[in-house]
Design a protein around this motif. Structure first.
Motif, PDB file in Angstrom:
ATOM      1  N   MET A   1       0.696  -1.187   0.106  1.00 16.69           N
ATOM      2  CA  MET A   1       0.091   0.157   0.108  1.00 16.69           C
ATOM      3  C   MET A   1       0.805   1.341   0.020  1.00 16.69           C
ATOM      4  O   MET A   1       0.421   2.206  -0.824  1.00 16.69           O
ATOM      5  CB  MET A   1      -0.765   0.055   1.455  1.00 16.69           C
ATOM      6  N   ASP A   2       1.882   1.082   0.733  1.00 12.27           N
ATOM      7  CA  ASP A   2       2.619   2.338   0.955  1.00 12.27           C
ATOM      8  C   ASP A   2       3.576   2.496  -0.364  1.00 12.27           C
ATOM      9  O   ASP A   2       3.818   3.658  -0.770  1.00 12.27           O
ATOM     10  CB  ASP A   2       3.737   2.196   2.103  1.00 12.27           C
ATOM     11  N   VAL A   3       4.074   1.654  -0.884  1.00 15.24           N
ATOM     12  CA  VAL A   3       5.268   1.658  -1.900  1.00 15.24           C
ATOM     13  C   VAL A   3       4.310   1.896  -3.461  1.00 15.24           C
ATOM     14  O   VAL A   3       4.736   2.608  -4.258  1.00 15.24           O
ATOM     15  CB  VAL A   3       5.917   0.271  -2.139  1.00 15.24           C
ATOM     16  N   LYS A   4       3.348   1.159  -3.547  1.00 13.67           N
ATOM     17  CA  LYS A   4       2.521   1.073  -4.927  1.00 13.67           C
ATOM     18  C   LYS A   4       1.372   1.823  -4.818  1.00 13.67           C
ATOM     19  O   LYS A   4       0.731   2.179  -6.172  1.00 13.67           O
ATOM     20  CB  LYS A   4       2.406  -0.327  -5.235  1.00 13.67           C
ATOM     21  N   GLY A   5       0.637   2.114  -3.736  1.00 12.38           N
ATOM     22  CA  GLY A   5      -0.652   2.887  -3.746  1.00 12.38           C
ATOM     23  C   GLY A   5      -1.978   1.958  -3.674  1.00 12.38           C
ATOM     24  O   GLY A   5      -1.545   0.707  -3.819  1.00 12.38           O
ATOM     25  N   PRO A   6      -2.972   2.553  -3.450  1.00 10.44           N
ATOM     26  CA  PRO A   6      -4.064   1.599  -3.170  1.00 10.44           C
ATOM     27  C   PRO A   6      -4.544   0.964  -4.472  1.00 10.44           C
ATOM     28  O   PRO A   6      -5.186  -0.164  -4.447  1.00 10.44           O
ATOM     29  CB  PRO A   6      -5.026   2.587  -2.490  1.00 10.44           C
ATOM     30  N   HIS A   7      -4.285   1.652  -5.710  1.00 10.23           N
ATOM     31  CA  HIS A   7      -4.889   1.465  -6.912  1.00 10.23           C
ATOM     32  C   HIS A   7      -4.213  -0.044  -7.365  1.00 10.23           C
ATOM     33  O   HIS A   7      -4.718  -1.040  -7.761  1.00 10.23           O
ATOM     34  CB  HIS A   7      -4.889   2.200  -7.999  1.00 10.23           C
ATOM     35  N   LYS A   8      -2.733   0.048  -7.359  1.00  8.74           N
ATOM     36  CA  LYS A   8      -2.070  -1.074  -7.797  1.00  8.74           C
ATOM     37  C   LYS A   8      -1.973  -2.185  -6.725  1.00  8.74           C
ATOM     38  O   LYS A   8      -2.197  -3.491  -7.208  1.00  8.74           O
ATOM     39  CB  LYS A   8      -0.402  -0.593  -7.840  1.00  8.74           C
TER      40      LYS A   8
ATOM     41  N   ALA B   1      -4.999  -2.907  -4.951  1.00 13.13           N
ATOM     42  CA  ALA B   1      -6.256  -3.482  -5.274  1.00 13.13           C
ATOM     43  C   ALA B   1      -6.382  -4.228  -6.410  1.00 13.13           C
ATOM     44  O   ALA B   1      -6.456  -5.417  -6.440  1.00 13.13           O
ATOM     45  CB  ALA B   1      -7.328  -2.268  -5.387  1.00 13.13           C
ATOM     46  N   GLU B   2      -5.383  -3.953  -7.689  1.00 16.03           N
ATOM     47  CA  GLU B   2      -5.468  -4.653  -8.898  1.00 16.03           C
ATOM     48  C   GLU B   2      -4.666  -6.014  -8.448  1.00 16.03           C
ATOM     49  O   GLU B   2      -5.095  -7.121  -8.803  1.00 16.03           O
ATOM     50  CB  GLU B   2      -4.498  -4.019  -9.728  1.00 16.03           C
ATOM     51  N   TYR B   3      -3.645  -5.962  -7.519  1.00 16.39           N
ATOM     52  CA  TYR B   3      -2.846  -7.039  -7.156  1.00 16.39           C
ATOM     53  C   TYR B   3      -3.866  -8.386  -6.614  1.00 16.39           C
ATOM     54  O   TYR B   3      -3.777  -9.429  -6.810  1.00 16.39           O
ATOM     55  CB  TYR B   3      -1.977  -6.779  -6.035  1.00 16.39           C
ATOM     56  N   PHE B   4      -4.716  -7.926  -5.797  1.00 15.78           N
ATOM     57  CA  PHE B   4      -5.593  -8.554  -5.046  1.00 15.78           C
ATOM     58  C   PHE B   4      -6.824  -8.937  -5.577  1.00 15.78           C
ATOM     59  O   PHE B   4      -7.830  -9.802  -5.229  1.00 15.78           O
ATOM     60  CB  PHE B   4      -5.907  -8.168  -3.738  1.00 15.78           C
ATOM     61  N   GLY B   5      -7.343  -8.432  -6.822  1.00 12.78           N
ATOM     62  CA  GLY B   5      -8.211  -8.477  -7.723  1.00 12.78           C
ATOM     63  C   GLY B   5      -9.693  -7.692  -7.331  1.00 12.78           C
ATOM     64  O   GLY B   5     -10.569  -8.407  -7.209  1.00 12.78           O
ATOM     65  N   VAL B   6      -9.456  -6.880  -6.547  1.00 11.10           N
ATOM     66  CA  VAL B   6     -10.700  -6.040  -5.748  1.00 11.10           C
ATOM     67  C   VAL B   6     -10.602  -4.614  -6.474  1.00 11.10           C
ATOM     68  O   VAL B   6      -9.571  -3.946  -6.792  1.00 11.10           O
ATOM     69  CB  VAL B   6     -10.428  -6.110  -4.324  1.00 11.10           C
ATOM     70  N   ASP B   7     -11.719  -3.894  -6.293  1.00 13.88           N
ATOM     71  CA  ASP B   7     -11.938  -2.583  -6.387  1.00 13.88           C
ATOM     72  C   ASP B   7     -10.978  -1.729  -5.344  1.00 13.88           C
ATOM     73  O   ASP B   7     -11.104  -1.789  -4.060  1.00 13.88           O
ATOM     74  CB  ASP B   7     -13.284  -2.083  -6.588  1.00 13.88           C
TER      75      ASP B   7
ATOM     76  N   LEU C   1     -10.139   1.389   0.674  1.00 15.65           N
ATOM     77  CA  LEU C   1     -10.129   2.716   0.969  1.00 15.65           C
ATOM     78  C   LEU C   1     -11.223   2.984   1.991  1.00 15.65           C
ATOM     79  O   LEU C   1     -11.128   3.592   3.047  1.00 15.65           O
ATOM     80  CB  LEU C   1     -10.663   3.798  -0.168  1.00 15.65           C
ATOM     81  N   ALA C   2     -12.605   2.220   1.720  1.00 11.77           N
ATOM     82  CA  ALA C   2     -13.575   2.075   2.816  1.00 11.77           C
ATOM     83  C   ALA C   2     -13.252   1.514   4.069  1.00 11.77           C
ATOM     84  O   ALA C   2     -13.849   1.538   5.205  1.00 11.77           O
ATOM     85  CB  ALA C   2     -14.732   1.359   1.829  1.00 11.77           C
ATOM     86  N   SER C   3     -12.176   0.345   3.771  1.00 10.31           N
ATOM     87  CA  SER C   3     -11.793  -0.367   5.061  1.00 10.31           C
ATOM     88  C   SER C   3     -10.683   0.262   6.242  1.00 10.31           C
ATOM     89  O   SER C   3     -10.187  -0.031   7.155  1.00 10.31           O
ATOM     90  CB  SER C   3     -11.051  -1.652   4.757  1.00 10.31           C
TER      91      SER C   3
ATOM     92  N   ASP D   1      -7.028   4.495  13.377  1.00  7.99           N
ATOM     93  CA  ASP D   1      -5.789   4.817  12.574  1.00  7.99           C
ATOM     94  C   ASP D   1      -5.578   6.412  12.134  1.00  7.99           C
ATOM     95  O   ASP D   1      -4.660   7.006  12.364  1.00  7.99           O
ATOM     96  CB  ASP D   1      -5.576   4.214  11.270  1.00  7.99           C
ATOM     97  N   GLY D   2      -6.883   6.806  11.586  1.00  6.18           N
ATOM     98  CA  GLY D   2      -6.849   8.092  11.289  1.00  6.18           C
ATOM     99  C   GLY D   2      -6.255   9.149  12.419  1.00  6.18           C
ATOM    100  O   GLY D   2      -5.863  10.334  11.967  1.00  6.18           O
ATOM    101  N   TYR D   3      -7.200   8.986  13.558  1.00  6.29           N
ATOM    102  CA  TYR D   3      -7.171   9.742  14.595  1.00  6.29           C
ATOM    103  C   TYR D   3      -5.559   9.704  15.152  1.00  6.29           C
ATOM    104  O   TYR D   3      -4.932  10.999  15.478  1.00  6.29           O
ATOM    105  CB  TYR D   3      -8.078   9.189  15.783  1.00  6.29           C
TER     106      TYR D   3
END
Length: 283
Positions: A100-107, A109-115, A120-122, A127-129
């Motif tokens: 996630m840190d190196v490739k980002g959420p889109h790459k 997600a593509e690796y795991f075959g999900v949107d 992002l919704a998970s 964590d955010g706080y």
């Protein structure tokens, strides 16, 4: 005293976790959220994390942005202290975090075959706080609350690696796999944190016919029966009215007995919840 220099601005899981592991391994250190100086990068007593465009463990420099082949800074720090391989084994989230840190959420997600929207919704509001609190500081010392939290978190993270490895060894020796109808169940008598490393034991067994875990409950004095991998042939609502059963979840994936029944009795309960082609009933 050691210094830890990490980038300013928005904090991320990578730099937060890397600093936490450093604090867990150093007797005492000051943390600075700023760009590093040339003196920082040349000083082996100063750890420069996720910034500085250098990866040189001898000098305590752990950035990855200058080399696309490197994992995240957290992984680099874990490698430095000798925890990386074990963390890969015991923490399912560990490889994902670097991706996630190196490739980002889109790459990722593509690796795991999900949107990507699923990842992002998970995202956790916890964590955010915590990351936002870390983002707002310029420096941290041993008396700061967030410093204490990060040091304790780092220690717990590393301690749990050893605990999970020890428990896996114990499960291999003590847990049993029994036939229950056309499926199998794991039966473990370990009552101290009974689910610890169970996912590692399942991976070690590698048997897709295992559909149930039976172990002492952490809520009450009985057994807990849990459906594994949401197996379609298991539904514990079929024993909800049995007087030996204290609780069944409304979705039928977990049940608990009032007492630690003899194993043959709890296996009998489990067998009544397994039907080939059993479809989970709607709530």
């Amino acid at each position: 005293m050691h210094k830890i220099v990490v980038h300013p601005g928005s904090a991320h899981r990578d730099d937060f976790m890397a600093v936490s592991v450093l604090l867990a391994n150093l007797e005492e250190a000051e943390v600075f959220r700023r760009d590093p100086t040339s003196e920082d990068l040349a000083d082996p007593a100063t750890y420069v994390v996720d910034v500085g465009m250098q990866y040189d463990p001898r000098l305590g420099n752990f950035d990855h942005h200058q080399d696309a082949s490197l994992p995240c800074a957290f992984h680099l720090v874990m490698q430095h202290f000798g925890y990386h391989e074990d963390a890969q084994l015991v923490y399912g989230w560990y490889p994902l975090m670097s991706m996630m840190d190196v490739k980002g959420p889109h790459k990722t997600a593509e690796y795991f075959g999900v949107d990507a929207s699923l990842l992002l919704a998970s995202a956790s509001p916890i964590d955010g706080y915590i990351l936002s609190r870390f983002s707002r500081v310029e420096s941290l010392g041993k008396d700061d609350l967030i410093y204490k939290f990060m040091k304790e978190m780092g220690r717990d993270l590393l301690t749990l690696i050893g605990e999970k490895k020890q428990r896996l060894t114990r499960l291999k020796k003590e847990a049993k796999v029994v036939q229950v109808n056309h499926l199998k169940a794991i039966v473990s008598y370990i009552d101290d944190n009974p689910k610890l490393a169970m996912e590692l034991y399942l991976r070690y067994l590698g048997d897709p016919s295992i559909g149930i875990c039976i172990a002492p409950s952490v809520r009450g004095k009985g057994w807990e029966l849990m459906r594994l991998k949401d197996h379609k042939d298991v539904d514990f609502r079929d024993i909800a009215k049995d007087p030996k059963v204290r609780f069944v979840h409304a979705n039928g994936y977990v049940a608990a007995t009032h007492a630690l029944l003899p194993v043959d009795q709890v296996i009998d309960l489990a067998s009544r919840c397994i039907v080939e082609g059993h479809e989970h009933r709607a709530v």
